[in-house]
Every structure is written in C-alpha cells, then in structure tokens.
Design a protein around this motif. Structure first.
Motif, mmCIF file in Angstrom:
data_model
loop_
_atom_site.group_PDB
_atom_site.id
_atom_site.type_symbol
_atom_site.label_atom_id
_atom_site.label_comp_id
_atom_site.label_asym_id
_atom_site.label_seq_id
_atom_site.Cartn_x
_atom_site.Cartn_y
_atom_site.Cartn_z
ATOM 1 N N ALA A 25 111.794 38.683 -37.859
ATOM 2 C CA ALA A 25 112.980 38.716 -36.993
ATOM 3 C C ALA A 25 114.173 38.056 -37.689
ATOM 4 N N LEU A 26 113.923 36.965 -38.389
ATOM 5 C CA LEU A 26 115.015 36.287 -39.111
ATOM 6 C C LEU A 26 115.568 37.203 -40.199
ATOM 7 N N ASP A 27 114.681 37.898 -40.894
ATOM 8 C CA ASP A 27 115.133 38.801 -41.958
ATOM 9 C C ASP A 27 115.968 39.952 -41.384
ATOM 10 N N VAL A 28 115.573 40.427 -40.206
ATOM 11 C CA VAL A 28 116.336 41.500 -39.556
ATOM 12 C C VAL A 28 117.735 40.987 -39.213
ATOM 13 N N GLU A 29 117.787 39.799 -38.609
ATOM 14 C CA GLU A 29 119.082 39.179 -38.270
ATOM 15 C C GLU A 29 119.969 39.002 -39.492
ATOM 16 N N GLU A 30 119.333 38.632 -40.608
ATOM 17 C CA GLU A 30 120.100 38.338 -41.827
ATOM 18 C C GLU A 30 120.536 39.600 -42.570
ATOM 19 N N GLY A 31 120.044 40.764 -42.113
ATOM 20 C CA GLY A 31 120.561 41.997 -42.706
ATOM 21 C C GLY A 31 119.597 42.818 -43.530
ATOM 22 N N ALA A 32 118.303 42.607 -43.381
ATOM 23 C CA ALA A 32 117.341 43.442 -44.110
ATOM 24 C C ALA A 32 117.485 44.894 -43.646
ATOM 25 N N ASP A 33 117.411 45.828 -44.592
ATOM 26 C CA ASP A 33 117.475 47.257 -44.253
ATOM 27 C C ASP A 33 116.099 47.834 -43.987
ATOM 28 N N MET A 34 115.105 47.224 -44.617
ATOM 29 C CA MET A 34 113.724 47.699 -44.523
ATOM 30 C C MET A 34 112.820 46.475 -44.551
ATOM 31 N N LEU A 35 111.665 46.626 -43.921
ATOM 32 C CA LEU A 35 110.715 45.517 -43.886
ATOM 33 C C LEU A 35 109.412 45.937 -44.542
ATOM 34 N N MET A 36 108.736 44.958 -45.103
ATOM 35 C CA MET A 36 107.460 45.249 -45.743
ATOM 36 C C MET A 36 106.396 44.267 -45.284
ATOM 37 N N VAL A 37 105.194 44.778 -45.188
ATOM 38 C CA VAL A 37 104.030 43.941 -44.872
ATOM 39 C C VAL A 37 103.127 43.950 -46.097
ATOM 40 N N LYS A 38 102.647 42.777 -46.463
ATOM 41 C CA LYS A 38 101.870 42.667 -47.698
ATOM 42 C C LYS A 38 100.848 41.557 -47.570
#
Ligand SMILES: NCc1[nH]cc(CCC(=O)O)c1CC(=O)O
Length: 338
Positions: free
Chosen positions: A247-260
């Motif tokens: 959620a923090l990464d989304v707020e900060e402006g991530a365009d895409m998310l990854m799970v690893k």
C-alpha cells in the motif's frame, strides 16, 4: 421407477461438474485463465567480457552471458514475442565494495548491457534492479554500517543509480532492496531528470526466503553474504504486513507491483491484485526454477508440464504476468501449441 443401484442419488445426480469437462472443446470453452507469451518477463544474468555463455550449475539451462551474447539471446526472446527482460549483473569481485560504489558508475556492466540491448532490440522492455547486492562486498542489498543496513543512505544511493539506469535506456526501474521510502524517492528523481515515462515496478512484497539460493550462486553473492536479510525483507509468516508494505508503494507512485517468490506466495498475489488493482507480477525465483528442473532431470516429474502448470496458476491467482527463467522455453511451447 429407476432401479437404484448406484449411490449417487436423484438429487445430486443431475449436478454433473463433468459435463463441462467432457471434451476438449467444452474444456476450452470454459477455461478461465490463460497463459500467453505476453505474460512472460525473462530475467537474465550478465557478465563482463565477450563471447561468454557460462552455465550456472545450480540453475540447469540458465547461463551468465556477456553483453554481446545477451543481445543475441534477447533478440531471440523478442522474436518469440516476449515483451520484457529483467537484467542482473555478475560484477567482478574487485569492483565490489562496502557501499556498492560501482552501482554509481554510469557505464557499469548493467548500464552497458541496457544501452547495447536497447540499441539492438529497441522493442523489448528492459527492467533493471537497483538493489546493491551485486555491487557490495558483503552481498547485502544496501549500505552496511556497524552491522546495520542503513535505510536512508541506501535510498539516496539507489535513487542516483536508478536515474543512471534510466539514462542508459531502462524502461522500468524495479527496486528489490525493500528500503522504506524508496518508491517515492525514485519517482521524484526520475521526474526531475526528465524520465517521466520510465516506470517503477516495485518488488513490493519481497519475502525473506530460502528460494533465492541459486540466484546468489549465479551472481556470486552466496559466499559473501554475512547474516541474513531479515531486517529488510518481509517474514514469510506475514501476509497483512506485506499488504501494508505494498500500500505504501502504491501511495508513493509504483506503476506495477511484484510478489517474490511466487508459488509459495499465491495468496499474496491474490490479495494484492484484489486490494489495489494495479498490474501485478509474480517472480518465479531461482529456487522454484531449480526445484522443477532438478526433479525433472531425475525423471521424477514432467518438467515441461509443471512449467506450464505453475505459470498458468500465477494467472489464476490474479497475476498479470510472471518473471520466470522458463520464459523462453514457455514461449516456444506456447508458439507450438497455437
Ligand atoms: N536484490 C536481491 C535479489 N535480486 C534478485 C533476487 C532473487 C532472484 C531469484 O532467486 O531468482 C534477489 C534475492 C536475494 O539474493 O536476496
């Protein structure tokens, strides 16, 4: 009255799930998830030199390639329709130091590879990582001070590295080092440098996992790493914490998310896709690849079948795509089955 010789009774007897499974055409008609070549991102390992294709023992079928060989391989991947690659450098030991200073050399191995690939294969997406582990003498993803991976100083450095990677032609910056505040800092710096169109794929939820073992052999960090990465990667026990991190990464402006890693974390893939609706990717990491390869080489499982099955399962779990060392093999198989 029908003679009741079977245990399936009249009520349950007309609910037949198998009707939709009875023939190839019904199965195709009701298929919910599909894997296509557009879903594949191919991670590759780059070494200095020329003419080098050096097999990685712990990852049968995967090699470290010098830039010229990588260019050839990426051409082949583009011809197969693979949309993007992700590059990881195996930096000479003499260039590794406490702070990973080689990450800030504009024409270092990773940036040299980006520029060469971009020039030769302009229509494939290039995703670069900014974690410091290939560059540090201790194998950690950040700067080590008095036994601590220091957050803010690391962010300052990876931000500068990210801008250099974009200058070299990277299309997407993928920070994998899990420092706090990095996405916003990278976004600001990219914009300030005129790289508004360079995207950020956040390794939003990167777990502290044993599945990374073969990768560390591939880039020669396994012998260097002191301790573990538990103070910056997420515990495999924590799903809700992972969502908060994303959620923090989304707020900060991530365009895409990854799970690893991928397969053991499909619940996280699903939750992240549901929660944010952003393009969501899974990284089928080195240990996952190696497990399948090793068992297949022993004749214990059907490796190709499990390759395709696992990749499809990522789609079912809500992923928009998969970073996988199988990308080329899977793309060839998909092309054949058309
Ligand atoms: N920034 C570190 C990094 N970048 C890619 C991987 C793993 C990739 C894989 O296992 O395939 C890792 C994990 C690690 O070594 O801690």
């Amino acid at each position: 009255m029908m003679d009741k010789t079977h245990l399936v009774d009249e009520i349950t007897g007309h609910r037949r799930m198998r009707r939709n499974r009875k023939a190839d055409w019904t199965r195709r008609l009701v298929q919910e998830s599909r894997l296509t070549v557009d879903d594949l991102i191919w991670p590759i390992f780059i070494v200095p030199g020329t003419g080098i294709v050096d097999p990685i023992a712990a990852m049968p079928g995967v090699s470290r390639m010098s830039v010229d060989k990588a260019v050839e391989a990426v051409k082949e991947a583009a011809d197969l329709g693979i949309p993007a690659i992700a590059t990881f450098p195996d930096i000479e030991m003499e260039l590794r130091d406490e702070t990973g200073s080689n990450s800030l050399v504009p024409d270092n191995l990773i940036n040299h590879a980006t520029a060469a690939i971009k020039k030769a294969v302009p229509n494939i997406g290039i995703i670069t990582d900014v974690a410091l582990d290939p560059f540090t003498s201790h194998g950690h993803d950040g700067i080590l001070r008095d036994g601590v991976i220091v957050n803010d100083e690391t962010v300052d450095q990876i931000v500068r590295a990210a801008v250099m990677q974009a200058d070299a032609g990277a299309d997407i910056i993928a920070p994998s080092e899990m420092m706090d505040g990095r996405i916003g800092a990278i976004r600001h710096a990219l914009d300030a440098a005129g790289h508004q169109d360079v995207g950020i794929m956040s390794y939003a939820t990167k777990f502290s996992s044993g599945f990374y073992g073969p990768y560390r052999e591939a880039i020669n960090t396994s012998g260097l790493l002191k301790g573990d990465k538990n103070s910056y990667y997420i515990s495999p026990a924590n799903g809700t914490e992972a969502l908060r991190d994303a959620a923090l990464d989304v707020e900060e402006g991530a365009d895409m998310l990854m799970v690893k890693p991928g397969l053991a974390y499909l619940d996280i893939c699903w939750r992240i896709k549901e929660a944010f609706g952003l393009p969501t990717f899974a990284y089928q990491v080195s240990g996952e690849y190696t497990q399948i390869k090793a068992a297949a080489m022993n004749g214990w499982i059907d490796g190709e079948r499990i390759m395709m099955e696992t990749l499809l399962c990522f789609k079912r779990a809500g992923c928009d795509g998969i970073l996988t060392y199988f990308a080329v093999d899977a793309a060839k198989k998909l092309a054949k089955s058309r």
